[in-house]
Scaffold this motif. Structure first.
Motif, PDB file in Angstrom:
ATOM      1  N   ASN A 116      78.706  51.007  -0.175  1.00  0.00           N
ATOM      2  CA  ASN A 116      78.574  50.895   1.279  1.00  0.00           C
ATOM      3  C   ASN A 116      77.114  50.753   1.680  1.00  0.00           C
ATOM      4  O   ASN A 116      76.777  49.936   2.553  1.00  0.00           O
ATOM      5  CB  ASN A 116      79.176  52.118   1.962  1.00  0.00           C
ATOM      6  N   ALA A 117      76.239  51.543   1.054  1.00  0.00           N
ATOM      7  CA  ALA A 117      74.805  51.447   1.366  1.00  0.00           C
ATOM      8  C   ALA A 117      74.281  50.050   1.087  1.00  0.00           C
ATOM      9  O   ALA A 117      73.497  49.494   1.871  1.00  0.00           O
ATOM     10  CB  ALA A 117      74.024  52.484   0.560  1.00  0.00           C
ATOM     11  N   ARG A 118      74.710  49.466  -0.035  1.00  0.00           N
ATOM     12  CA  ARG A 118      74.277  48.113  -0.371  1.00  0.00           C
ATOM     13  C   ARG A 118      74.777  47.104   0.666  1.00  0.00           C
ATOM     14  O   ARG A 118      74.023  46.256   1.155  1.00  0.00           O
ATOM     15  CB  ARG A 118      74.777  47.727  -1.756  1.00  0.00           C
ATOM     16  N   MET A 119      76.053  47.218   1.030  1.00  0.00           N
ATOM     17  CA  MET A 119      76.634  46.306   2.007  1.00  0.00           C
ATOM     18  C   MET A 119      75.955  46.430   3.370  1.00  0.00           C
ATOM     19  O   MET A 119      75.642  45.428   4.025  1.00  0.00           O
ATOM     20  CB  MET A 119      78.136  46.597   2.134  1.00  0.00           C
ATOM     21  N   ILE A 120      75.713  47.664   3.796  1.00  0.00           N
ATOM     22  CA  ILE A 120      75.066  47.885   5.089  1.00  0.00           C
ATOM     23  C   ILE A 120      73.688  47.229   5.118  1.00  0.00           C
ATOM     24  O   ILE A 120      73.299  46.581   6.104  1.00  0.00           O
ATOM     25  CB  ILE A 120      74.955  49.393   5.376  1.00  0.00           C
ATOM     26  N   GLY A 121      72.936  47.384   4.036  1.00  0.00           N
ATOM     27  CA  GLY A 121      71.613  46.773   3.994  1.00  0.00           C
ATOM     28  C   GLY A 121      71.658  45.268   4.039  1.00  0.00           C
ATOM     29  O   GLY A 121      70.890  44.626   4.768  1.00  0.00           O
ATOM     30  N   GLU A 122      72.562  44.680   3.258  1.00  0.00           N
ATOM     31  CA  GLU A 122      72.627  43.222   3.154  1.00  0.00           C
ATOM     32  C   GLU A 122      73.216  42.574   4.406  1.00  0.00           C
ATOM     33  O   GLU A 122      72.745  41.518   4.843  1.00  0.00           O
ATOM     34  CB  GLU A 122      73.454  42.830   1.934  1.00  0.00           C
ATOM     35  N   GLN A 123      74.231  43.195   5.000  1.00  0.00           N
ATOM     36  CA  GLN A 123      74.983  42.539   6.059  1.00  0.00           C
ATOM     37  C   GLN A 123      74.661  43.023   7.464  1.00  0.00           C
ATOM     38  O   GLN A 123      74.954  42.318   8.434  1.00  0.00           O
ATOM     39  CB  GLN A 123      76.482  42.705   5.806  1.00  0.00           C
ATOM     40  N   HIS A 124      74.071  44.210   7.594  1.00  0.00           N
ATOM     41  CA  HIS A 124      73.889  44.773   8.924  1.00  0.00           C
ATOM     42  C   HIS A 124      72.452  45.209   9.202  1.00  0.00           C
ATOM     43  O   HIS A 124      71.818  44.701  10.131  1.00  0.00           O
ATOM     44  CB  HIS A 124      74.857  45.947   9.121  1.00  0.00           C
ATOM     45  N   LEU A 125      71.930  46.142   8.414  1.00  0.00           N
ATOM     46  CA  LEU A 125      70.583  46.637   8.709  1.00  0.00           C
ATOM     47  C   LEU A 125      69.528  45.562   8.525  1.00  0.00           C
ATOM     48  O   LEU A 125      68.691  45.355   9.411  1.00  0.00           O
ATOM     49  CB  LEU A 125      70.251  47.838   7.819  1.00  0.00           C
ATOM     50  N   LEU A 157      65.775  47.937   1.276  1.00  0.00           N
ATOM     51  CA  LEU A 157      66.962  47.735   0.459  1.00  0.00           C
ATOM     52  C   LEU A 157      67.981  48.781   0.870  1.00  0.00           C
ATOM     53  O   LEU A 157      67.618  49.911   1.215  1.00  0.00           O
ATOM     54  CB  LEU A 157      66.650  47.913  -1.030  1.00  0.00           C
ATOM     55  N   GLY A 158      69.251  48.441   0.811  1.00  0.00           N
ATOM     56  CA  GLY A 158      70.286  49.424   1.080  1.00  0.00           C
ATOM     57  C   GLY A 158      70.117  50.054   2.444  1.00  0.00           C
ATOM     58  O   GLY A 158      70.110  49.371   3.472  1.00  0.00           O
ATOM     59  N   VAL A 159      69.970  51.388   2.476  1.00  0.00           N
ATOM     60  CA  VAL A 159      69.714  52.107   3.723  1.00  0.00           C
ATOM     61  C   VAL A 159      68.320  52.737   3.674  1.00  0.00           C
ATOM     62  O   VAL A 159      68.101  53.873   4.075  1.00  0.00           O
ATOM     63  CB  VAL A 159      70.805  53.167   3.990  1.00  0.00           C
ATOM     64  N   PHE A 160      67.363  51.951   3.221  1.00  0.00           N
ATOM     65  CA  PHE A 160      65.987  52.384   2.970  1.00  0.00           C
ATOM     66  C   PHE A 160      65.066  51.289   3.499  1.00  0.00           C
ATOM     67  O   PHE A 160      64.676  50.390   2.761  1.00  0.00           O
ATOM     68  CB  PHE A 160      65.826  52.579   1.466  1.00  0.00           C
ATOM     69  N   TRP A 161      64.690  51.363   4.805  1.00  0.00           N
ATOM     70  CA  TRP A 161      63.964  50.286   5.465  1.00  0.00           C
ATOM     71  C   TRP A 161      62.772  50.836   6.241  1.00  0.00           C
ATOM     72  O   TRP A 161      62.761  51.995   6.649  1.00  0.00           O
ATOM     73  CB  TRP A 161      64.891  49.528   6.433  1.00  0.00           C
TER      74      TRP A 161
END
Length: 455
Positions: A352-361, A381-385
């Motif tokens: 989920n963290a990977r998807m959130i980073g790529e598609q949303h955040l 990357l992921g949820v680390f921005w």
């Protein structure tokens, strides 16, 4: 975009506002806070938390995009982790580290499995700083050398060797440990090497590191200590090839590579460990030691540790390791680790963290940068921005502390808990964050930037 949270914000649980007043008064009278001048503090008072939300005694609901200190990877009060701690407390609340405990072995087994075939054992500590301390100790004892190389843009903890290894300002009043040498790591946006491309930055940073090794004397250097993705220093992933180059230099000169995964590990970058992320380490160069804490159990119980390669573990098969802590592998911490790793695996939280980073955040933050000139760079990357904030995009001059403080206040007014460092806003929600929650936060960020720009 609007700047109000209106999609998915749950109602706050009922709390007594008088308890909030008492919590604040007790804090200000009796609690001494870290990294702070005590007189000016006005701490935020939390009453409870669940998932990605924190609630106050006054009935307010805040979306937590700080993950506190970037540690609540599994979110707040995950029921499986809470239940595991409760059950363990009833069964075996504490046990000496010299004894064997089933839950401790299960925790170590899960961590080694997530680290992969290059690792065999775990030494448990009370947190991230003493994980760094003991990783350094292992490197020095196995190499019979004393110096530790680490970058200027780094934070490794607030104990003796860990703070001396730190690169930022917090090191300077605390330099009591010996044998620490700093160098510049790669950072394409604010390059120390006049690089114009990630490829140039990688090559020049590795050249600089090797020259530092040679100048200091390879026969004196025990370890290269690196945050796989520097966190507090600015969330800038190394360019592809850099970690592979570090591995090659460590092998060439007989140096131990310690990966500091205290903040970046356990889902934060969309992989179990940041060094495993194919974006930054496509050939999967493997460190010798991994320091971890924070995300392994989302900070529900204090814990950290060192994941150890077979070569280093074998060095202590017949030789005493001169280190230990009363609470090493504490049963409550171990139970929280087992439950957290199992829940993250079963519920696809890392994915989920990977998807959130790529598609949303990632897309959402880049859209904000197109709208707001203050945002000079978006990286993560992921949820680390991180949003690197500037007064001028051409010169990349950082904004002032006053601007960042006003942004923090605007975000708090919009019921988002921010994480700020120097001239940056770090966007670091729990790994369980949903697309709707990201959309809510992006609305708040947009409104905050607009409000600050108008003043």
């Amino acid at each position: 975009m609007t700047d109000t949270l209106n999609r998915s914000t749950p109602a706050a649980p009922a709390h007594d506002p008088a308890d909030g007043v008492r919590a604040y008064e007790l804090d200000r009278q009796y609690v001494f806070h870290s990294w702070s001048a005590q007189g000016a503090l006005k701490p935020f008072v939390a009453a409870s938390a669940q998932g990605s939300y924190v609630y106050t005694y006054d009935g307010e609901t805040y979306l937590d995009f700080s993950s506190q200190l970037v540690n609540t990877n599994i979110g707040h009060s995950h029921p499986k982790v809470v239940a595991a701690i409760q059950q363990q407390a009833a069964q075996l609340a504490t046990v000496a580290p010299s004894h064997a405990a089933l839950v401790r072995g299960e925790a170590a087994k899960r961590i080694v499995e997530k680290a992969g075939p290059g690792f065999s054992q775990v030494f448990f500590t009370n947190g991230g700083a003493d994980a760094i301390e003991n990783a350094i100790r292992m490197a020095r004892l196995t190499t019979h050398k004393h110096k530790v190389l680490s970058t200027y843009r780094s934070y490794h903890g607030n104990t003796g060797a860990a703070i001396a290894a730190t690169g930022d300002w917090r090191r300077m009043p605390n330099e009591y440990a010996y044998g620490h040498v700093h160098f510049f790591g790669p950072f394409t946006y604010r390059s120390e090497f006049f690089s114009e491309t990630p490829e140039q930055e990688c090559a020049r940073a590795l050249r600089h590191l090797e020259r530092t090794i040679v100048a200091e004397g390879p026969g004196t250097i025990a370890a290269i200590l690196l945050e796989s993705v520097p966190g507090t220093a600015g969330i800038f992933a190394p360019p592809p090839g850099y970690l592979e180059g570090v591995r090659a230099l460590a092998d060439k000169y007989g140096i131990v590579w310690i990966a500091d995964e205290v903040m970046a590990g356990f889902g934060r970058t969309g992989d179990w460990f940041a060094w495993q992320n194919p974006t930054i380490n496509p050939n999967r160069a493997t460190p010798d030691l991994i320091a971890f804490a924070k995300g392994v159990n989302s900070g529900y119980v204090p814990v950290g540790g060192v994941v150890i390669s077979p070569t280093i573990a074998e060095a202590f098969a017949d030789k005493v390791f001169p280190g230990g802590l009363t609470y090493s592998g504490h049963p409550l911490a171990a139970a929280s680790i087992v439950a957290s790793i199992d829940a993250m695996t079963d519920e696809g939280i890392v994915e989920n963290a990977r998807m959130i980073g790529e598609q949303h955040l990632g897309p959402g933050l880049r859209a904000l940068a197109e709208k707001h000139e203050m945002i000079g760079d978006v990286r993560g990357l992921g949820v680390f921005w991180a949003l690197d904030l500037v007064t001028d995009r051409a010169t990349r001059e950082p904004v002032s502390v006053d601007v960042v403080n006003r942004l923090k206040a605007e975000l708090m007014a919009r019921k988002v808990l921010p994480f700020a460092a120097e001239n940056r806003i770090h966007v670091v929600p729990p790994c369980i964050v949903t697309p709707d929650q990201v959309a809510d936060a992006l609305q708040a960020y947009d409104g905050a930037f607009s409000a600050v720009a108008q003043k």
